[in-house]
Design an enzyme around this catalytic site. Sequence first.
Site, mmCIF file in Angstrom:
data_model
loop_
_atom_site.group_PDB
_atom_site.id
_atom_site.type_symbol
_atom_site.label_atom_id
_atom_site.label_comp_id
_atom_site.label_asym_id
_atom_site.label_seq_id
_atom_site.Cartn_x
_atom_site.Cartn_y
_atom_site.Cartn_z
ATOM 1 N N LYS A 156 0.828 -1.216 0.000
ATOM 2 C CA LYS A 156 0.000 0.000 0.000
ATOM 3 C C LYS A 156 0.857 1.259 0.000
ATOM 4 O O LYS A 156 0.457 2.295 -0.529
ATOM 5 C CB LYS A 156 -0.991 -0.011 1.176
ATOM 6 C CG LYS A 156 -2.090 -1.056 0.982
ATOM 7 C CD LYS A 156 -3.456 -0.669 1.527
ATOM 8 C CE LYS A 156 -4.488 -1.692 1.051
ATOM 9 N NZ LYS A 156 -5.816 -1.551 1.609
ATOM 10 N N LYS A 175 -4.048 -10.365 -6.426
ATOM 11 C CA LYS A 175 -5.319 -10.527 -5.724
ATOM 12 C C LYS A 175 -6.392 -9.596 -6.308
ATOM 13 O O LYS A 175 -6.084 -8.448 -6.648
ATOM 14 C CB LYS A 175 -5.103 -10.185 -4.229
ATOM 15 C CG LYS A 175 -6.317 -10.376 -3.345
ATOM 16 C CD LYS A 175 -6.021 -9.905 -1.923
ATOM 17 C CE LYS A 175 -6.251 -8.426 -1.767
ATOM 18 N NZ LYS A 175 -7.227 -8.057 -0.726
ATOM 19 N N LYS A 185 -10.922 -4.668 -3.984
ATOM 20 C CA LYS A 185 -12.052 -3.783 -4.257
ATOM 21 C C LYS A 185 -11.618 -2.363 -4.627
ATOM 22 O O LYS A 185 -12.355 -1.636 -5.257
ATOM 23 C CB LYS A 185 -13.050 -3.782 -3.096
ATOM 24 C CG LYS A 185 -12.599 -3.078 -1.838
ATOM 25 C CD LYS A 185 -13.795 -2.917 -0.902
ATOM 26 C CE LYS A 185 -13.692 -3.809 0.312
ATOM 27 N NZ LYS A 185 -12.576 -3.479 1.211
HETATM 28 P P1 ATP Z 1 -8.800 -2.944 -0.428
HETATM 29 O O1 ATP Z 1 -8.706 -3.036 -1.915
HETATM 30 O O2 ATP Z 1 -9.430 -1.680 0.038
HETATM 31 O O3 ATP Z 1 -7.512 -3.262 0.272
HETATM 32 P P2 ATP Z 1 -9.883 -5.595 -0.187
HETATM 33 O O4 ATP Z 1 -10.698 -5.920 -1.401
HETATM 34 O O5 ATP Z 1 -8.544 -6.215 -0.097
HETATM 35 O O6 ATP Z 1 -9.832 -4.042 0.006
HETATM 36 P P3 ATP Z 1 -10.658 -5.892 2.607
HETATM 37 O O7 ATP Z 1 -11.698 -5.011 3.164
HETATM 38 O O8 ATP Z 1 -9.242 -5.545 2.915
HETATM 39 O O9 ATP Z 1 -10.807 -6.011 1.024
HETATM 40 O O10 ATP Z 1 -10.929 -7.393 3.008
HETATM 41 C C1 ATP Z 1 -12.110 -7.885 3.575
HETATM 42 C C2 ATP Z 1 -12.024 -9.385 3.644
HETATM 43 O O11 ATP Z 1 -12.066 -9.947 2.324
HETATM 44 C C3 ATP Z 1 -10.715 -9.910 4.271
HETATM 45 O O12 ATP Z 1 -10.992 -11.043 5.030
HETATM 46 C C4 ATP Z 1 -9.890 -10.291 3.086
HETATM 47 O O13 ATP Z 1 -8.926 -11.274 3.380
HETATM 48 C C5 ATP Z 1 -10.954 -10.801 2.130
HETATM 49 N N1 ATP Z 1 -10.532 -10.666 0.723
HETATM 50 C C6 ATP Z 1 -10.266 -9.512 0.090
HETATM 51 N N2 ATP Z 1 -9.940 -9.741 -1.191
HETATM 52 C C7 ATP Z 1 -9.986 -11.099 -1.361
HETATM 53 C C8 ATP Z 1 -9.746 -11.962 -2.477
HETATM 54 N N3 ATP Z 1 -9.382 -11.474 -3.659
HETATM 55 N N4 ATP Z 1 -9.889 -13.283 -2.292
HETATM 56 C C9 ATP Z 1 -10.259 -13.800 -1.088
HETATM 57 N N5 ATP Z 1 -10.503 -13.029 0.005
HETATM 58 C C10 ATP Z 1 -10.373 -11.697 -0.132
#
Ligand code: ATP
Length: 334
Positions: free
Chosen positions: A115, A197, A200
């Site tokens: 990040k 990964k 969002k």
């Molecule tokens: P950001 O892009 O803002 O970092 P993010 O999509 O990574 O957000 P988080 O809010 O950080 O989402 O994660 C919420 C939950 O979803 C956490 O348990 C995280 O491990 C899970 N998660 C996020 N992205 C994935 C993915 N691509 N596959 C499986 N689990 C995920």
Amino acid sequence: MYQDKKVVFSGVQPSGMLTIGNYLGAIQNFRTFSDEYRCYYCVVDEHAITVRQDPAVLRRRTYETLALYIACGLDPTKNVLFVQSHVSAHAELGWILDCYAMFGELSRMTQFKDKSAKNADNINAGLFTYPVLMAADILLYQTELVPVGVDQKQHLELARDIAMRFNGVYSDTFVVPEGYIAKTTAKIMSLAEPTKKMSKSDENENAVVRILDPRDVILRKFKRAVTDSGSEVRRGEGKEGIENLMSVYSAFTGASMEEIEREFDGRGYGDFKAAVGEACADALAPIQAEFARLSADKAYLEQVMKDGAAAAAHDAQRTLSKVRRKIGFTELRR
Ligand code: ATP
Ligand code: LTN
């Protein structure tokens, strides 16, 4: 009595519209614990501000994330659904635990490194100490189990280390939590770069499928998903794109990887991508309908937030008081 139940805690940041990665890796699993455990599912808005957020958008997304929790099947009468900033114990314990987390261990967090690289103009102290606030979220409720995607594994290890360190200094205070990481959906990959990964906050809309994407958008995104130059639907070296689509299809249909390989034997990528899109759109349709219904009822969402905050604050206070006493903070008698 919930006091007899073991505790589950997890959180999602209101930092964007949730993706199928969030759903399959995390939220879908949350439900499975509701009967046996005391479950706390939090919208972690304090985590979201480690990256600059537009205030109006953050507010809207906080409601949306809560509504999505409910639309995904989390019943507010069976789970404590709440917003992190409504329970001040999180920030308080976060500060205290900052003094039991080491600069060196925080420097090794890969999400911090990622990040920081993405937000080079805003490498703030919160981004650095964020895993300590996450440890506070978890430890406040004497959590045993934390369902998350695999990207959170390192943060969980840190929460365990902090708990054990604190317990070592002051005698048993915190339960040392365990992670619960789903097998095939622990890391759903980006549709644009299948070695990364799905996230969002990705700027490339084609890389992510959002829970609320309309059917035609879902079908289009899967159709355009990056794969390899081959044509066989199976796992293998250099086939991360196809393997990712197979995991998604498996998660939405219940078919095993072997069954998928057999079902699409000799049929090519076009057919397969269309089938993945259909399965995903079908599975998300009822969630989308429920979300639309809930979004129209802001008073109900506010009531859920209020009830959740009151329950969480009550439970969190028990741990916080214990911590304060152990550390040696003075107490004001009533
Ligand atoms: P950001 O892009 O803002 O970092 P993010 O999509 O990574 O957000 P988080 O809010 O950080 O989402 O994660 C919420 C939950 O979803 C956490 O348990 C995280 O491990 C899970 N998660 C996020 N992205 C994935 C993915 N691509 N596959 C499986 N689990 C995920
Ligand atoms: N850091 C997590 C979100 C999060 C969380 C938590 C997950 C914050 N606090 C406590 C589980 C338990 C993330 O997904 N980025």
